[in-house]
Enzyme design. Structure first.
Site, PDB file in Angstrom:
ATOM      1  N   ARG A  50       4.146  -1.659 -16.162  1.00 22.32           N
ATOM      2  CA  ARG A  50       2.913  -1.234 -16.087  1.00 22.32           C
ATOM      3  C   ARG A  50       2.555  -0.359 -17.057  1.00 22.32           C
ATOM      4  O   ARG A  50       1.353  -0.534 -17.882  1.00 22.32           O
ATOM      5  CB  ARG A  50       2.744  -1.063 -14.744  1.00 22.32           C
ATOM      6  CG  ARG A  50       1.105  -0.528 -14.561  1.00 22.32           C
ATOM      7  CD  ARG A  50       0.599  -0.921 -13.363  1.00 22.32           C
ATOM      8  NE  ARG A  50       1.412  -1.161 -12.225  1.00 22.32           N
ATOM      9  CZ  ARG A  50       1.435  -0.101 -11.221  1.00 22.32           C
ATOM     10  NH1 ARG A  50       0.645   1.000 -11.392  1.00 22.32           N
ATOM     11  NH2 ARG A  50       2.166  -0.063 -10.297  1.00 22.32           N
ATOM     12  N   TYR A 103     -22.818  -6.666 -26.188  1.00 28.54           N
ATOM     13  CA  TYR A 103     -22.116  -7.621 -25.647  1.00 28.54           C
ATOM     14  C   TYR A 103     -22.814  -7.728 -24.189  1.00 28.54           C
ATOM     15  O   TYR A 103     -22.610  -6.579 -23.732  1.00 28.54           O
ATOM     16  CB  TYR A 103     -20.589  -7.649 -25.592  1.00 28.54           C
ATOM     17  CG  TYR A 103     -20.081  -8.551 -24.476  1.00 28.54           C
ATOM     18  CD1 TYR A 103     -19.977  -9.941 -24.619  1.00 28.54           C
ATOM     19  CD2 TYR A 103     -19.228  -7.891 -23.274  1.00 28.54           C
ATOM     20  CE1 TYR A 103     -19.427 -10.691 -23.683  1.00 28.54           C
ATOM     21  CE2 TYR A 103     -18.695  -8.867 -22.524  1.00 28.54           C
ATOM     22  CZ  TYR A 103     -18.852 -10.103 -22.523  1.00 28.54           C
ATOM     23  OH  TYR A 103     -18.119 -11.168 -21.704  1.00 28.54           O
ATOM     24  N   ASP A 176     -17.376   0.013 -30.007  1.00 26.20           N
ATOM     25  CA  ASP A 176     -16.834  -1.459 -29.703  1.00 26.20           C
ATOM     26  C   ASP A 176     -16.775  -2.191 -31.259  1.00 26.20           C
ATOM     27  O   ASP A 176     -17.848  -2.370 -31.735  1.00 26.20           O
ATOM     28  CB  ASP A 176     -17.484  -2.363 -28.637  1.00 26.20           C
ATOM     29  CG  ASP A 176     -17.036  -3.685 -28.572  1.00 26.20           C
ATOM     30  OD1 ASP A 176     -16.207  -4.237 -29.385  1.00 26.20           O
ATOM     31  OD2 ASP A 176     -17.654  -4.510 -27.605  1.00 26.20           O
ATOM     32  N   LYS A 201     -10.801 -11.735 -29.300  1.00 28.54           N
ATOM     33  CA  LYS A 201     -11.419 -12.411 -30.505  1.00 28.54           C
ATOM     34  C   LYS A 201     -10.702 -12.441 -31.815  1.00 28.54           C
ATOM     35  O   LYS A 201      -9.749 -13.069 -31.658  1.00 28.54           O
ATOM     36  CB  LYS A 201     -12.862 -11.517 -30.557  1.00 28.54           C
ATOM     37  CG  LYS A 201     -13.624 -11.224 -29.343  1.00 28.54           C
ATOM     38  CD  LYS A 201     -13.883 -12.678 -28.395  1.00 28.54           C
ATOM     39  CE  LYS A 201     -14.556 -12.224 -27.241  1.00 28.54           C
ATOM     40  NZ  LYS A 201     -14.723 -13.378 -26.348  1.00 28.54           N
TER      41      LYS A 201
HETATM   42  C1  LIG Z   1     -18.237  -7.632 -28.471  1.00 23.73           C
HETATM   43  C2  LIG Z   1     -17.470  -7.928 -27.458  1.00 23.73           C
HETATM   44  N1  LIG Z   1     -17.096  -6.652 -26.292  1.00 23.73           N
HETATM   45  C3  LIG Z   1     -16.253  -7.039 -25.535  1.00 23.73           C
HETATM   46  C4  LIG Z   1     -16.185  -8.467 -25.042  1.00 23.73           C
HETATM   47  C5  LIG Z   1     -15.162  -8.705 -23.504  1.00 23.73           C
HETATM   48  O1  LIG Z   1     -14.029  -9.287 -23.867  1.00 23.73           O
HETATM   49  P1  LIG Z   1     -13.311 -10.319 -23.147  1.00 23.73           P
HETATM   50  O2  LIG Z   1     -14.039 -11.312 -22.723  1.00 23.73           O
HETATM   51  O3  LIG Z   1     -12.073 -10.164 -23.680  1.00 23.73           O
HETATM   52  O4  LIG Z   1     -13.150  -9.347 -21.716  1.00 23.73           O
HETATM   53  C6  LIG Z   1     -16.557  -9.717 -25.632  1.00 23.73           C
HETATM   54  C7  LIG Z   1     -16.368 -10.910 -25.107  1.00 23.73           C
HETATM   55  O5  LIG Z   1     -17.149 -11.731 -25.558  1.00 23.73           O
HETATM   56  C8  LIG Z   1     -17.295  -9.056 -26.751  1.00 23.73           C
HETATM   57  O6  LIG Z   1     -18.023 -10.209 -27.684  1.00 23.73           O
END
Ligand SMILES: Cc1ncc(COP(=O)(O)O)c(C=O)c1O
Length: 379
Positions: A50, A103, A176, A201
């Site tokens: 973990r 997002y 992010d 991504k």
């Molecule tokens: C910019 C961004 N941050 C966070 C996320 C969330 O990621 P996950 O789908 O791996 O949980 C996404 C998902 O599309 C995203 O595009």
């Protein structure tokens, strides 16, 4: 060892050679637990998967190195890594500033979290530095959260200015950085305290792993809390996913550089089409272009958006005509995707109805252009 370029470190996973086999590919070790000797001492220093694991650690080390951070942690998804920051660091009564353009899944969660955890969340246009400055509360704001370039209009936030404002109020700045990746932007160099990735991504790049990551500027108390949070919450990445992720990360530079170069070329051509508005930070017409030139290197990323004069119906018709672009959500894979964000996001969307989001892959650029031209004709 001599300092090497990030692309070299990335391709070689930090020159990794497995000490057991001599293999030059990081091994996959799925064990969930690690043995002790007859003296009851741990054989490898590891206890349980973990918190640590021989397959997860090389990917964490490489990401921390690429971002210029003091450490990295992988999570079971991008959302798990993002929510860990808020849940691990914020307490009832804290104030949080986040970007309104971000997002959408995280924005929706933040609104729910704000109500349930009594955390005061202000969503602002963080591309406007004066807005950020206006809304932070000295001694009360715990966290400033930004995304740049930001979904789905690719707004650009000045990271250095946001860091100054956050720190002036006694808050941490988390970025992010899913879309630019360390190929284009290293937020810690601009003053960020934490960097978050939906590793699902670009870092993985092959649309076959769900993963998230956090990188810290310092191994400090906040980082300790986040470690504890991941331990308690248990949203850790499995060994197989970590192995696939590191395999994907080794080609990060050539993939992302090609995706960005193609995106820029397509953006320039699309801008010449009548009835098409293009949102791409690499274009001088984009409101964030100047800041993007300052804080992005080697290109402006593989994500762009187009708005069609015919509105939502025209956007859906164009998406329906595409034959090379795949109609699917997500981004950052080697295959190009088109998405009508308003449909994908549902009731709480702030995506303009005429907008199509394009995630540019590594296919032949002329094939992509032909597909867009035939689908948009007449726009
Ligand atoms: C910019 C961004 N941050 C966070 C996320 C969330 O990621 P996950 O789908 O791996 O949980 C996404 C998902 O599309 C995203 O595009």
């Amino acid at each position: 060892m001599a300092k090497r370029a990030p692309a070299t470190d990335c391709a070689q996973a930090l020159h990794l050679v497995d000490p057991v086999s001599g293999g030059i590919i990081p091994p996959l070790q799925p064990s969930t637990t690690f043995a002790r000797g007859a003296d009851y001492q741990l054989l490898s220093g590891r206890v349980y998967t973990r918190d640590e694991g021989p397959t997860v650690e090389p990917a964490e080390r490489l990401l921390a190195h690429l971002e210029g951070g003091a450490g990295a942690m992988l999570f079971a998804s991008g959302m798990a890594s993002a929510t860990a920051v808020f849940r691990g660091l914020c307490r009832p009564g804290d104030h949080v500033v986040a970007q309104d353009v971000m997002y959408f899944g995280l924005r929706a969660w933040l609104k729910r979290m704000a109500a349930e955890w009594q955390v005061d969340v202000d969503l602002v246009d963080a591309a406007r530095t004066d807005e950020l400055r206006r809304v932070v509360r000295r001694g009360k704001t715990r966290l400033v959260w930004i995304e740049t370039p930001a979904n789905p209009t690719w707004d650009i936030v000045d990271i250095a200015a946001a860091a100054d404002i956050a720190h002036g109020a006694g808050a941490l700045l988390c970025v992010d950085s899913t879309v630019p990746t360390p190929v284009h932007t290293r937020p810690i160099e601009h003053g960020a305290d934490l960097v978050m990735h939906a590793a699902t991504k670009y870092l993985n790049g092959h649309s076959d792993v769900l993963a998230g990551a956090l990188v810290t500027a310092r191994a400090d108390d906040a980082w300790q809390k986040l470690h504890q949070y991941r331990h308690d919450d248990g949203a850790c990445l499995g060994a197989f996913e970590a192995w696939l992720l590191l395999r994907g990360m080794r080609t990060l530079f050539p993939r992302v550089e090609r995706q960005s170069a193609t995106a820029l070329e397509l953006a320039r051509r699309l801008e010449r089409l009548p009835g098409v508005r293009v949102l791409y930070p690499g274009l001088p017409s984009h409101p964030g272009h100047e800041v993007a030139c300052r804080q992005m290197q080697r290109g402006f990323g593989g994500m762009l958006a187009i708005g069609l004069a015919g509105g939502g119906a025209a956007a859906l018709t164009a998406a329906g005509k595409m034959e090379v672009f795949l109609r699917a959500t997500s981004l950052g894979g080697v295959e190009s995707l088109v998405e009508h964000r308003e449909t994908a996001e549902g009731a709480d969307t702030i995506s303009p109805p005429d907008l199509l989001r394009l995630s540019i892959g590594i296919e032949d650029a002329e094939d992509l252009w032909q597909d867009l031209s035939q689908a948009l004709h007449p726009a």
